[in-house]
Design a protein around this motif. Sequence first.
Motif, PDB file in Angstrom:
ATOM      1  N   MET A   1       0.843  -1.167   0.000  1.00  0.00           N
ATOM      2  CA  MET A   1       0.000   0.000   0.000  1.00  0.00           C
ATOM      3  C   MET A   1       0.895   1.239   0.000  1.00  0.00           C
ATOM      4  SD  MET A   1      -3.166   1.315   2.432  1.00  0.00           S
ATOM      5  CE  MET A   1      -2.818   0.239   3.732  1.00  0.00           C
ATOM      6  N   PHE A   2       0.502   2.232  -0.775  1.00  0.00           N
ATOM      7  CA  PHE A   2       1.249   3.483  -0.861  1.00  0.00           C
ATOM      8  C   PHE A   2       1.067   4.272   0.434  1.00  0.00           C
ATOM      9  CE2 PHE A   2       1.511   8.018  -1.999  1.00  0.00           C
ATOM     10  CZ  PHE A   2       2.783   8.048  -2.542  1.00  0.00           C
ATOM     11  N   ASP A   3       2.167   4.630   1.066  1.00  0.00           N
ATOM     12  CA  ASP A   3       2.147   5.445   2.285  1.00  0.00           C
ATOM     13  C   ASP A   3       2.834   6.768   1.962  1.00  0.00           C
ATOM     14  OD1 ASP A   3       2.426   6.691   4.739  1.00  0.00           O
ATOM     15  OD2 ASP A   3       3.276   4.930   5.736  1.00  0.00           O
ATOM     16  N   ARG A   4       2.044   7.812   1.789  1.00  0.00           N
ATOM     17  CA  ARG A   4       2.594   9.098   1.357  1.00  0.00           C
ATOM     18  C   ARG A   4       3.625   9.653   2.334  1.00  0.00           C
ATOM     19  NH1 ARG A   4      -2.378  10.120   3.595  1.00  0.00           N
ATOM     20  NH2 ARG A   4      -2.453  11.864   5.031  1.00  0.00           N
ATOM     21  N   THR A   5       3.560   9.266   3.592  1.00  0.00           N
ATOM     22  CA  THR A   5       4.511   9.786   4.580  1.00  0.00           C
ATOM     23  C   THR A   5       5.891   9.155   4.433  1.00  0.00           C
ATOM     24  OG1 THR A   5       3.939   8.150   6.280  1.00  0.00           O
ATOM     25  CG2 THR A   5       2.630  10.199   6.210  1.00  0.00           C
ATOM     26  N   GLN A   6       6.006   8.095   3.648  1.00  0.00           N
ATOM     27  CA  GLN A   6       7.276   7.395   3.478  1.00  0.00           C
ATOM     28  C   GLN A   6       7.980   7.727   2.163  1.00  0.00           C
ATOM     29  OE1 GLN A   6       8.553   5.474   6.025  1.00  0.00           O
ATOM     30  NE2 GLN A   6       6.811   6.407   7.074  1.00  0.00           N
ATOM     31  N   HIS A   7       7.477   8.722   1.426  1.00  0.00           N
ATOM     32  CA  HIS A   7       8.037   9.065   0.119  1.00  0.00           C
ATOM     33  C   HIS A   7       8.526  10.507   0.116  1.00  0.00           C
ATOM     34  CE1 HIS A   7       6.712   5.478  -2.152  1.00  0.00           C
ATOM     35  NE2 HIS A   7       5.919   5.389  -1.109  1.00  0.00           N
ATOM     36  N   SER A   8       9.828  10.700  -0.052  1.00  0.00           N
ATOM     37  CA  SER A   8      10.403  12.045  -0.011  1.00  0.00           C
ATOM     38  C   SER A   8      10.016  12.877  -1.232  1.00  0.00           C
ATOM     39  CB  SER A   8      11.922  11.971   0.100  1.00  0.00           C
ATOM     40  OG  SER A   8      12.471  11.323  -1.032  1.00  0.00           O
ATOM     41  N   THR A   9       9.551  12.236  -2.307  1.00  0.00           N
ATOM     42  CA  THR A   9       9.180  12.973  -3.519  1.00  0.00           C
ATOM     43  C   THR A   9       7.683  13.268  -3.600  1.00  0.00           C
ATOM     44  OG1 THR A   9       9.070  10.883  -4.725  1.00  0.00           O
ATOM     45  CG2 THR A   9      11.136  12.115  -4.853  1.00  0.00           C
ATOM     46  N   TYR A  10       6.909  12.805  -2.624  1.00  0.00           N
ATOM     47  CA  TYR A  10       5.464  13.055  -2.586  1.00  0.00           C
ATOM     48  C   TYR A  10       5.197  14.500  -2.174  1.00  0.00           C
ATOM     49  CZ  TYR A  10       0.644  12.983  -0.952  1.00  0.00           C
ATOM     50  OH  TYR A  10      -0.679  13.258  -0.758  1.00  0.00           O
ATOM     51  N   PHE A  31      -8.126  19.272  -1.880  1.00  0.00           N
ATOM     52  CA  PHE A  31      -8.770  17.989  -1.622  1.00  0.00           C
ATOM     53  C   PHE A  31      -9.625  17.586  -2.814  1.00  0.00           C
ATOM     54  CE2 PHE A  31      -7.888  19.544   2.612  1.00  0.00           C
ATOM     55  CZ  PHE A  31      -7.431  18.405   3.252  1.00  0.00           C
ATOM     56  N   TYR A  32      -9.862  16.307  -2.970  1.00  0.00           N
ATOM     57  CA  TYR A  32     -10.739  15.810  -4.025  1.00  0.00           C
ATOM     58  C   TYR A  32     -11.750  14.855  -3.406  1.00  0.00           C
ATOM     59  CZ  TYR A  32      -9.064  11.052  -3.950  1.00  0.00           C
ATOM     60  OH  TYR A  32      -8.802   9.774  -3.558  1.00  0.00           O
ATOM     61  N   ASP A  33     -12.852  14.681  -4.055  1.00  0.00           N
ATOM     62  CA  ASP A  33     -13.766  13.571  -3.765  1.00  0.00           C
ATOM     63  C   ASP A  33     -14.440  13.185  -5.059  1.00  0.00           C
ATOM     64  OD1 ASP A  33     -16.224  15.150  -4.047  1.00  0.00           O
ATOM     65  OD2 ASP A  33     -15.752  15.959  -2.078  1.00  0.00           O
ATOM     66  N   ILE A  34     -14.658  11.885  -5.197  1.00  0.00           N
ATOM     67  CA  ILE A  34     -15.255  11.366  -6.421  1.00  0.00           C
ATOM     68  C   ILE A  34     -16.238  10.260  -6.061  1.00  0.00           C
ATOM     69  CG2 ILE A  34     -13.369   9.720  -6.783  1.00  0.00           C
ATOM     70  CD1 ILE A  34     -13.741  10.241  -9.841  1.00  0.00           C
ATOM     71  N   ILE A  35     -17.339  10.233  -6.789  1.00  0.00           N
ATOM     72  CA  ILE A  35     -18.325   9.159  -6.652  1.00  0.00           C
ATOM     73  C   ILE A  35     -18.329   8.396  -7.970  1.00  0.00           C
ATOM     74  CG2 ILE A  35     -20.742   8.567  -6.254  1.00  0.00           C
ATOM     75  CD1 ILE A  35     -21.004  11.275  -4.782  1.00  0.00           C
ATOM     76  N   TYR A  36     -18.029   7.111  -7.908  1.00  0.00           N
ATOM     77  CA  TYR A  36     -18.005   6.272  -9.101  1.00  0.00           C
ATOM     78  C   TYR A  36     -19.414   5.807  -9.449  1.00  0.00           C
ATOM     79  CZ  TYR A  36     -12.965   6.300  -8.589  1.00  0.00           C
ATOM     80  OH  TYR A  36     -11.658   6.700  -8.512  1.00  0.00           O
ATOM     81  N   GLY A  37     -19.581   5.333 -10.664  1.00  0.00           N
ATOM     82  CA  GLY A  37     -20.890   4.906 -11.155  1.00  0.00           C
ATOM     83  C   GLY A  37     -21.558   3.841 -10.306  1.00  0.00           C
ATOM     84  N   ASN A  38     -20.770   3.014  -9.618  1.00  0.00           N
ATOM     85  CA  ASN A  38     -21.346   1.952  -8.796  1.00  0.00           C
ATOM     86  C   ASN A  38     -21.673   2.413  -7.378  1.00  0.00           C
ATOM     87  OD1 ASN A  38     -18.942   2.061  -7.394  1.00  0.00           O
ATOM     88  ND2 ASN A  38     -18.149   0.133  -8.182  1.00  0.00           N
ATOM     89  N   GLY A  39     -21.465   3.708  -7.095  1.00  0.00           N
ATOM     90  CA  GLY A  39     -21.764   4.263  -5.780  1.00  0.00           C
ATOM     91  C   GLY A  39     -20.570   4.296  -4.837  1.00  0.00           C
ATOM     92  N   SER A  40     -19.443   3.702  -5.221  1.00  0.00           N
ATOM     93  CA  SER A  40     -18.241   3.771  -4.395  1.00  0.00           C
ATOM     94  C   SER A  40     -17.726   5.203  -4.374  1.00  0.00           C
ATOM     95  CB  SER A  40     -17.152   2.850  -4.953  1.00  0.00           C
ATOM     96  OG  SER A  40     -17.570   1.504  -4.923  1.00  0.00           O
ATOM     97  N   VAL A  41     -17.080   5.577  -3.277  1.00  0.00           N
ATOM     98  CA  VAL A  41     -16.563   6.937  -3.155  1.00  0.00           C
ATOM     99  C   VAL A  41     -15.105   6.910  -2.705  1.00  0.00           C
ATOM    100  CG1 VAL A  41     -18.804   7.963  -2.633  1.00  0.00           C
ATOM    101  CG2 VAL A  41     -17.350   7.188  -0.773  1.00  0.00           C
ATOM    102  N   SER A  42     -14.378   7.949  -3.077  1.00  0.00           N
ATOM    103  CA  SER A  42     -13.003   8.133  -2.630  1.00  0.00           C
ATOM    104  C   SER A  42     -12.791   9.615  -2.381  1.00  0.00           C
ATOM    105  CB  SER A  42     -12.017   7.636  -3.697  1.00  0.00           C
ATOM    106  OG  SER A  42     -10.675   7.866  -3.292  1.00  0.00           O
ATOM    107  N   ALA A  43     -12.093   9.928  -1.294  1.00  0.00           N
ATOM    108  CA  ALA A  43     -11.768  11.317  -0.966  1.00  0.00           C
ATOM    109  C   ALA A  43     -10.348  11.359  -0.424  1.00  0.00           C
ATOM    110  CB  ALA A  43     -12.745  11.868   0.064  1.00  0.00           C
ATOM    111  N   GLY A  44      -9.669  12.463  -0.685  1.00  0.00           N
ATOM    112  CA  GLY A  44      -8.299  12.590  -0.189  1.00  0.00           C
ATOM    113  C   GLY A  44      -7.618  13.822  -0.720  1.00  0.00           C
ATOM    114  N   PHE A  45      -6.301  13.756  -0.806  1.00  0.00           N
ATOM    115  CA  PHE A  45      -5.472  14.880  -1.220  1.00  0.00           C
ATOM    116  C   PHE A  45      -5.172  14.795  -2.708  1.00  0.00           C
ATOM    117  CE2 PHE A  45      -4.104  13.787   3.130  1.00  0.00           C
ATOM    118  CZ  PHE A  45      -4.450  14.958   3.776  1.00  0.00           C
ATOM    119  N   PHE A  46      -5.235  15.927  -3.408  1.00  0.00           N
ATOM    120  CA  PHE A  46      -4.723  16.005  -4.769  1.00  0.00           C
ATOM    121  C   PHE A  46      -3.221  16.166  -4.617  1.00  0.00           C
ATOM    122  CE2 PHE A  46      -4.521  18.338  -9.018  1.00  0.00           C
ATOM    123  CZ  PHE A  46      -4.623  17.159  -9.741  1.00  0.00           C
ATOM    124  N   SER A  47      -2.449  15.322  -5.304  1.00  0.00           N
ATOM    125  CA  SER A  47      -1.033  15.166  -4.998  1.00  0.00           C
ATOM    126  C   SER A  47      -0.175  15.082  -6.240  1.00  0.00           C
ATOM    127  CB  SER A  47      -0.844  13.879  -4.188  1.00  0.00           C
ATOM    128  OG  SER A  47      -1.742  13.825  -3.110  1.00  0.00           O
TER     129      SER A  47
END
Length: 87
Positions: A1-10, A31-47
């Motif tokens: 899993m990607f851990d943004r705190t462990q990447h010096s170039t993030y 910040f971003y948030d997106i709702i996919y066609g199946n109803g799943s959602v994701s929110a977080g940082f634009f990076s």
Amino acid sequence: MFDRTQHSTYVNISKTDPVCTVPPSAASLCFYDIIYGNGSVSAGFFSKEILTLSSSDNINGFLFGCGINQAGIFGDEAGIMDLSQEN
């Protein structure tokens, strides 16, 4: 899993960066948030990060949403990578 705190170039994108097109908020980050066609959602940082595709193929300054809150039918996945172009 990607851990943004462990990447010096993030890099988190600032809300004042021209690539940040979300409505203004009190937060200093984009910040971003997106709702996919199946109803799943994701929110977080634009990076921004270096995307490594192979030992000789890197994309510097790759812009992506780094999810910190997901819900829906992701199953055992920690996240998804959607490479579609949305304008």
